[in-house]
Enzyme design. Structure first.
Site, PDB file in Angstrom:
ATOM      1  N   SER A 117       0.926  -1.240  -0.023  1.00 54.33           N
ATOM      2  CA  SER A 117       0.146  -0.043  -0.063  1.00 54.33           C
ATOM      3  C   SER A 117       0.739   1.205  -0.031  1.00 54.33           C
ATOM      4  O   SER A 117       1.764   1.295   0.638  1.00 54.33           O
ATOM      5  CB  SER A 117      -0.834   0.014   1.223  1.00 54.33           C
ATOM      6  OG  SER A 117      -1.666   1.205   1.209  1.00 54.33           O
ATOM      7  N   GLY A 118       0.507   2.290  -0.652  1.00 50.00           N
ATOM      8  CA  GLY A 118       1.349   3.262  -0.898  1.00 50.00           C
ATOM      9  C   GLY A 118       2.471   3.361  -1.816  1.00 50.00           C
ATOM     10  O   GLY A 118       3.269   4.268  -2.146  1.00 50.00           O
ATOM     11  N   THR A 122      -1.698   2.869  -7.840  1.00 56.61           N
ATOM     12  CA  THR A 122      -2.779   3.382  -8.420  1.00 56.61           C
ATOM     13  C   THR A 122      -2.001   4.512  -9.484  1.00 56.61           C
ATOM     14  O   THR A 122      -2.770   4.386 -10.735  1.00 56.61           O
ATOM     15  CB  THR A 122      -3.628   3.908  -7.345  1.00 56.61           C
ATOM     16  OG1 THR A 122      -3.884   2.883  -6.508  1.00 56.61           O
ATOM     17  CG2 THR A 122      -4.882   4.528  -8.004  1.00 56.61           C
ATOM     18  N   ASN A 167      -1.052   5.347   3.099  1.00 56.60           N
ATOM     19  CA  ASN A 167      -1.182   6.311   1.694  1.00 56.60           C
ATOM     20  C   ASN A 167      -2.538   6.965   1.935  1.00 56.60           C
ATOM     21  O   ASN A 167      -3.411   6.882   2.194  1.00 56.60           O
ATOM     22  CB  ASN A 167      -1.421   5.083   0.556  1.00 56.60           C
ATOM     23  CG  ASN A 167      -1.597   5.739  -0.790  1.00 56.60           C
ATOM     24  OD1 ASN A 167      -1.436   6.861  -0.760  1.00 56.60           O
ATOM     25  ND2 ASN A 167      -1.531   4.917  -1.797  1.00 56.60           N
ATOM     26  N   SER A 170      -5.342   5.558  -0.466  1.00 56.68           N
ATOM     27  CA  SER A 170      -5.202   4.575  -0.647  1.00 56.68           C
ATOM     28  C   SER A 170      -6.459   3.588  -1.287  1.00 56.68           C
ATOM     29  O   SER A 170      -7.760   3.982  -0.873  1.00 56.68           O
ATOM     30  CB  SER A 170      -4.867   3.740   0.848  1.00 56.68           C
ATOM     31  OG  SER A 170      -4.728   2.241   0.886  1.00 56.68           O
ATOM     32  N   SER A 171      -6.210   2.729  -2.151  1.00 54.10           N
ATOM     33  CA  SER A 171      -7.276   1.933  -2.848  1.00 54.10           C
ATOM     34  C   SER A 171      -7.764   1.280  -1.772  1.00 54.10           C
ATOM     35  O   SER A 171      -7.267   0.377  -1.368  1.00 54.10           O
ATOM     36  CB  SER A 171      -6.949   1.421  -3.991  1.00 54.10           C
ATOM     37  OG  SER A 171      -5.987   2.205  -4.726  1.00 54.10           O
ATOM     38  N   GLY A 395      -2.492  -3.390  -1.868  1.00 57.57           N
ATOM     39  CA  GLY A 395      -1.172  -3.770  -1.775  1.00 57.57           C
ATOM     40  C   GLY A 395      -1.302  -4.432  -0.264  1.00 57.57           C
ATOM     41  O   GLY A 395      -2.049  -4.213   0.586  1.00 57.57           O
ATOM     42  N   GLU A 397      -0.815  -5.179   3.365  1.00 59.17           N
ATOM     43  CA  GLU A 397      -0.854  -4.147   4.347  1.00 59.17           C
ATOM     44  C   GLU A 397      -0.525  -4.624   5.845  1.00 59.17           C
ATOM     45  O   GLU A 397      -1.027  -5.790   6.128  1.00 59.17           O
ATOM     46  CB  GLU A 397      -2.074  -3.781   4.419  1.00 59.17           C
ATOM     47  CG  GLU A 397      -2.463  -2.228   4.030  1.00 59.17           C
ATOM     48  CD  GLU A 397      -3.958  -2.180   3.813  1.00 59.17           C
ATOM     49  OE1 GLU A 397      -4.111  -1.015   2.884  1.00 59.17           O
ATOM     50  OE2 GLU A 397      -4.798  -2.656   4.384  1.00 59.17           O
TER      51      GLU A 397
HETATM   52  N1  LIG Z   1       5.210   8.121 -10.093  1.00 57.16           N
HETATM   53  C1  LIG Z   1       5.054   8.728  -9.005  1.00 57.16           C
HETATM   54  N2  LIG Z   1       5.487  10.035  -9.049  1.00 57.16           N
HETATM   55  C2  LIG Z   1       4.879  10.825  -8.075  1.00 57.16           C
HETATM   56  N3  LIG Z   1       4.474  10.492  -7.073  1.00 57.16           N
HETATM   57  C3  LIG Z   1       3.897   9.342  -6.782  1.00 57.16           C
HETATM   58  C4  LIG Z   1       4.113   7.899  -8.042  1.00 57.16           C
HETATM   59  N4  LIG Z   1       3.796   7.046  -7.594  1.00 57.16           N
HETATM   60  C5  LIG Z   1       3.195   7.391  -6.486  1.00 57.16           C
HETATM   61  N5  LIG Z   1       3.050   8.395  -5.821  1.00 57.16           N
HETATM   62  C6  LIG Z   1       2.931   9.236  -4.473  1.00 57.16           C
HETATM   63  O1  LIG Z   1       2.613   8.234  -3.865  1.00 57.16           O
HETATM   64  C7  LIG Z   1       1.361   8.094  -3.295  1.00 57.16           C
HETATM   65  C8  LIG Z   1       0.779   6.593  -3.325  1.00 57.16           C
HETATM   66  O2  LIG Z   1       0.605   6.158  -4.649  1.00 57.16           O
HETATM   67  P1  LIG Z   1      -0.581   5.134  -5.076  1.00 57.16           P
HETATM   68  O3  LIG Z   1      -0.559   4.986  -6.300  1.00 57.16           O
HETATM   69  O4  LIG Z   1      -1.897   5.575  -4.440  1.00 57.16           O
HETATM   70  O5  LIG Z   1      -0.254   3.866  -4.046  1.00 57.16           O
HETATM   71  P2  LIG Z   1      -1.039   2.367  -3.990  1.00 57.16           P
HETATM   72  O6  LIG Z   1      -1.893   2.509  -5.096  1.00 57.16           O
HETATM   73  O7  LIG Z   1       0.299   1.637  -4.293  1.00 57.16           O
HETATM   74  O8  LIG Z   1      -1.345   2.217  -2.813  1.00 57.16           O
HETATM   75  C9  LIG Z   1       0.656   9.059  -4.462  1.00 57.16           C
HETATM   76  O9  LIG Z   1      -0.566   9.524  -3.975  1.00 57.16           O
HETATM   77  C10 LIG Z   1       1.599   9.903  -4.885  1.00 57.16           C
HETATM   78  O10 LIG Z   1       1.592  10.985  -3.896  1.00 57.16           O
HETATM   79 MG   LIG Z   2      -3.857   2.205  -4.809  1.00 52.69          MG
END
Ligand SMILES: Nc1ncnc2c1ncn2[C@@H]1O[C@H](COP(=O)(O)OP(=O)(O)O)[C@@H](O)[C@H]1O
Ligand SMILES: [Mg+2]
Length: 1035
Positions: A117-118, A122, A167, A170-171, A395, A397
């Site tokens: 997660s984070g 996404t 996060n 977080s989804s 992810g 957790e």
């Molecule tokens: N490629 C990226 N560039 C900049 N920031 C990112 C990137 N990927 C993730 N982040 C940061 O990390 C945070 C969490 O990413 P997210 O994709 O929501 O995580 P996950 O879906 O894996 O839990 C985002 O809100 C963003 O702030």
């Molecule tokens: Mg996500």
């Protein structure tokens, strides 16, 4: 504008040679496969904001926690249609590669985005979607589909994402999205499958976490009117469901802006105003429901407290009867035989029922929303499509307290890890098999044992949980734990307080069980497991909600399994089977992997927490994956591609290899000196064992590139010059062709003309005898001209030439004759004009000669050509005494002669001199005889060729000498002169056979002439003078 330093970096990365300066772009090419080397490379790149690195075709992404300027349209353009390894690693490269593989191979793909997660899953999935939205061909129609796909994201994130400790976005649901492409590669539709929304969040949030974004967005961003309509206050603190985490306002989240985005997005995905109102009605109803409070009466029965306003709002918004609602929240309806008995709730029960309702409403609404989005993205065209699936699922957790939700989420991650292991190993193994390469399996941790622990039928945790849920009697979370302890006591991945050793026991509460996940240990608190798994909604409430006037709610609940007799499947079992289905969906597709890593726990940019990253690298199995990739061979490439890149390194393969690519590669690597164990030739690919081999090749290539550039330049210049030359040549040829054409046409005309002329000529020839007509006029003209020309060149040169005259054609016979006469006359004239007086005299003499002798004497013709002279003896040769004696007479002519004596005919040489009166015969100084012309009565010559002259002289006196017989070589000249001088032409007689002579007066003899072999003159026996002459030559 792209930041120039960033661009510079990219350029630097553009070539494999830049590997040393910014780490290595592909872990497969690492010299050693140690964790330390892996992490060091990752860190090195991360420090330069290079967050992407490959392991073969797998993409490792490290969350930078800051905006990088690598997702702009320039970057997208850069990666479109480019070979995977040609540019620095990027999520666009992977997306593009999957897309192009799909297009060329007509198969389905999915991109599995995993990580805790984070970690950025996404975000990654959104980047991919954005890339496709830009890179795929577009039309207005397709653009709306594309907009819908893009806009489904903010809506689903608003309703399905929440701030957690890990996060801020977080989804809280799993999402698998198919993007459908038609054969042209246009994105024509999409479909979303959603998995297990974490509904418990609706009613409870851990400290530091929030409820789903939509609640805050509505309360913070909702228009006054709307809030008024929904009975909401603009204060999230006001709502119990929003305040449990005590962090309703977060700096990283702008709920008001997000609200606008969501409202706009709802329009784009075709949710009309009525439905939008219903949607917010249900959201608001949940908030109101959370504020419904209970008191208990003296018997501990739950009663609604005084604040009935919230309940009214709920009944209002859901369109259900308030009283029934109240009853549903405080009583349970028990059906006993035919009677219905209402059993009052305790407060706890009532709260449970309320929360269950809230979760159900929210959960169902979320499903409805997904369905709506699917409807709007649906492509109704039934033609064949290929899809790229994007799996962005929660992810792994680990929280301080982990519950049923984390159990499900982590189980899901175990399943995906299992899938990953199977697919990667399978793929690798298949590759070696397909390429006929021997290989040794690599040891890796197979998490199947954990999957089995959770999902195995009858023996797994889910089965035991279900059993406890269904078991009659007093099943509780704790009895569930006991059952687990009974059944799992020996499992290496399962521990509880009771089963643990001393050391571990300290870290466990009594109500906990711990699973040793592939990604690490997670301790779960069993509290709530049964309820959450059951996810029961009391029947009376369910029935009530089914009659809701809110269309969305009614629609959602009426489709729920309303058959009360059959127990609905438990949540865990539903989840298990949906994961099973997902596995099947994914197994039928070609996989691409993105492994997302968190750089640090505090969401800080520029921080690289080595321990944290090491842990993720470990449990995500990246090292194993790397080892598997490198098991046999670190690097492999299709022959064509390998050859294309490195062919300049070998003269035999540069610039073109004519044979099979494999043979070309063999020649190339032999030339490069690859050792036999450094590489293997597969069916379609070359496998290179050590990265250093490739490096050496790449270094050589880099060096060669410069030379090559020069050569290419030269070639290009040559090529250009050649082009110019070719152009000129073409022009020349064109001109030549035209010219030849002109010439040929002329020739043809000429030939046609010639044919006509020849035909006419032939016709003319055939009709030449006819009178002049159209057929022969030209021919005759030609004949005439030709004859005249011929004649002109061949005219007789002398009058005497009678043979040279050209024979005339029939038409010119007359003309020719006239011309001939003219010509001869002309010649004669010319001749005559050219004659001198002397010559004239000569001719007159000759004419005279002719009149006397022509046709009479045989030697005459020979004489014609011999010119006459004035005299044959010059005056000096005549004796002066003789001259003295004849001084009164004028010598007209003198000639030497032979005189034959009258007696005996002896020949005596004498001079014959003619004067105007007499002829003298002279012997030296003596005048032997003087013949007066008056006494010369005749002159005889023979008709033969001799030159005898006989002078007949009147002889009256015997003392007088008789006839004179002489031989004179110039007989004709002499006699002609004589005849002129003495006017004696009539006296000359040409005789035949014999002539009488008078030797003396009265004494006669004769001269006989005959012909013989030799000319002779002698006195014959008969006393005559015999003259023999040769016959005249016939002309
Ligand atoms: N490629 C990226 N560039 C900049 N920031 C990112 C990137 N990927 C993730 N982040 C940061 O990390 C945070 C969490 O990413 P997210 O994709 O929501 O995580 P996950 O879906 O894996 O839990 C985002 O809100 C963003 O702030
Ligand atoms: Mg996500």
């Amino acid at each position: 504008m792209v930041d120039t330093t960033c661009q510079g970096q990219l350029d630097m990365e553009g070539a494999l040679t830049a590997r040393d300066r910014v780490g290595i772009q592909d872990f497969v090419l690492l010299d050693e496969t140690t964790e330390a080397a892996f992490l060091s490379n990752l860190k090195k790149r991360f420090s330069k904001d290079l967050i992407y690195t490959y392991i073969g075709t797998l993409l490792v992404s490290v969350n930078p926690y800051k905006e990088l300027d690598i997702y702009n349209s320039k970057q997208m353009d850069l990666y479109m249609g480019v070979n995977f390894f040609e540019l620095p690693p990027h999520i666009y490269a992977l997306a593009d590669n999957a897309y192009h593989t799909m297009l060329t191979e007509f198969n389905n793909h999915f991109i599995l985005i995993s990580g805790e997660s984070g970690a950025g899953k996404t975000e990654a999935s959104k980047k991919i979607l954005q890339y496709y939205a830009v890179s795929c061909p577009s039309t207005t129609l397709l653009n709306t589909v594309r907009d819908k796909m893009l806009m489904s994201n903010p809506v689903l994130e608003a309703f399905g994402n929440a701030k957690t400790l890990k996060n801020d976005n977080s989804s809280r649901f799993g999402k698998y999205m198919d993007i459908q492409f038609d054969s042209q590669g246009d994105a024509v539709g999409g479909h979303i499958l959603n998995y297990l929304l974490e509904k418990s969040r609706v009613v409870h949030q851990n400290h530091g976490e929030r409820n789903f974004h939509i609640f805050y967005q509505l309360v913070e961003g909702g228009e006054e009117d709307l809030l008024h309509q929904l009975g909401l206050e603009r204060d999230s603190q006001h709502y119990n469901y929003l305040t449990q985490g005590e962090c309703a306002i977060v700096s990283s989240i702008n709920d008001r802006n997000d609200w606008k985005t969501v409202k706009n997005a709802l329009q784009i995905i075709n949710i009309d105003e009525i439905n939008t109102n219903h949607l917010f009605g249900t959201v608001a109803s949940v908030l109101h429901l959370g504020n419904v409070q209970f008191d208990s009466d003296s018997k501990g029965r739950a009663l609604l407290n005084n604040n009935n306003a919230e309940l009214r709002w709920v009944s209002n918004l859901l369109g259900v009867d308030a009283h029934s609602l109240q009853e549903g929240l405080t009583y349970r309806k028990i059906e006993a035989k035919k009677e219905q008995v209402l059993s009052p709730f305790t407060i706890d029960h009532a709260i449970y029922a309320r929360d269950a309702l809230a979760k159900a409403i929210y959960g169902q609404t979320f499903t409805w929303l997904v369905n709506r989005i699917n409807e709007s993205m649906e492509n109704k065209d039934l033609s064949r499509k290929n899809v790229i699936g994007l799996l962005d699922i929660y992810g792994f957790e680990v929280f301080y307290v982990n519950s049923f939700e984390q159990f499900c989420i982590n189980y899901c991650n175990e399943k995906l890890q299992q899938l990953f292991i199977q697919l990667t190993l399978k793929a690798e193994q298949e590759e070696y098999e397909a390429e006929d390469i021997e290989w040794e399996p690599v040891q890796f941790f197979n998490n199947k044992i954990i999957c089995d622990l959770v999902e195995e039928k009858h023996r797994g945790i889910i089965s035991i949980l279900d059993e406890e849920c269904l078991r009659p009697g007093d099943a509780t979370d704790l009895t569930f734990l006991e059952r687990l302890e009974d059944k799992m006591s020996n499992h290496p991945h399962f521990v509880t307080h009771k089963l643990a050793d001393k050391m571990t026991r300290k870290t466990l509460e009594r109500g906990d069980f711990r699973l040793l996940h592939y990604a690490g240990e997670v301790t779960y608190c069993v509290v709530g497991f049964l309820d959450k798994n059951n996810d029961l909604l009391y029947k009376n409430i369910k029935d009530l909600i089914c009659q809701s006037k809110n269309a969305i709610v009614r629609e959602c609940f009426s489709t729920m399994d309303s058959d009360s007799r059959r127990r609905p499947q438990t949540v865990a079992t539903q989840f298990k089977s949906s994961l099973l289905k997902l596995t099947e969906i994914l197994m039928a597709k070609e996989a691409w992997y993105i492994r997302c890593l968190k750089s640090n726990e505090s969401k800080q940019p520029g921080q690289f927490d080595e321990a944290l990253v090491r842990h993720q690298v470990k449990y995500l199995g990246l090292m194993e994956h790397l080892r598997v990739r490198r098991a046999g061979f670190a690097y492999r490439r299709k022959y064509e591609i390998f050859l294309k890149r490195y062919k300049p390194l070998c003269p035999a393969t540069w610039p073109h290899w004519g044979g099979l690519p494999a043979d070309g590669v063999e020649v190339l690597v032999q030339h490069l000196g690859y050792l036999p164990d450094e590489y293997k030739m597969g069916r379609t690919k070359i496998f290179i064992r050590h990265p250093r081999t490739l490096y050496a090749t790449e270094d050589a290539f880099e060096k060669c590139k410069h030379e090559l550039a020069t050569r290419l330049q030269a070639k290009y210049k040559g090529y250009k010059a050649k082009g110019e030359f070719k152009k000129q040549k073409e022009a020349a040829t064109k001109i030549e062709t035209c010219w030849r054409g002109v010439q040929a046409r002329k020739d043809r005309e000429k030939r046609a003309w010639a044919v006509k002329v020849i035909k006419k000529f032939i016709k003319g020839y055939m009709t030449r005898g006819q009178a002049k007509n159209t057929d022969n006029s030209e021919y005759l003209a030609f004949v005439r001209q030709n004859y005249l020309n011929r004649l002109k060149g061949n005219l007789p040169k002398t009058v005497l030439d009678k043979t040279t005259w050209q024979t005339p054609p029939a038409v010119l016979t007359e003309t020719s004759e006239i011309l001939r006469k003219l010509h001869y006359r002309l010649m004669v004239r010319r001749y005559v004009r050219g004659i001198t007086p002397q010559k004239k005299v000569q001719f007159q003499l000759k004419l005279l000669t002719s009149s006397i002798f022509k046709g009479k004497k045989d030697s005459y013709p020979q004489s014609v050509a011999q010119p006459f002279v004035d005299s044959r003896i010059s005056e000096q040769d005549i004796n002066t005494r003789v001259l003295q004696m004849m001084r009164n007479e004028h010598i007209k002519y003198s000639v030497p002669v032979i005189k034959y004596d009258r007696n005996g005919f002896k020949p005596r040489p004498r001079q014959l001199i003619l004067t105007q009166t007499a002829a003298y015969v002279i012997e030296e100084a003596k005048i032997k005889q003087r013949v007066l012309y008056t006494s010369l009565k005749g002159i005889s010559v023979s008709n033969l060729t001799d030159s005898i002259i006989v002078f007949h002289i009147t002889c009256e006196d015997p003392k007088q000498k008789g006839d004179l017989v002489m031989q004179c070589d110039t007989l004709f000249e002499c006699l002609t002169k004589l005849s002129v001088i003495a006017n004696k032409q009539n006296a000359i007689k040409v005789v035949q056979g014999s002539v009488k002579i008078e030797i003396q007066a009265g004494k006669e003899s004769a001269v006989d002439f005959s012909t013989g072999q030799e000319p002779m003159v002698y006195k014959a026996k008969n006393g005559h003078l015999m003259v023999v002459s040769t016959r005249a030559r016939t002309r």
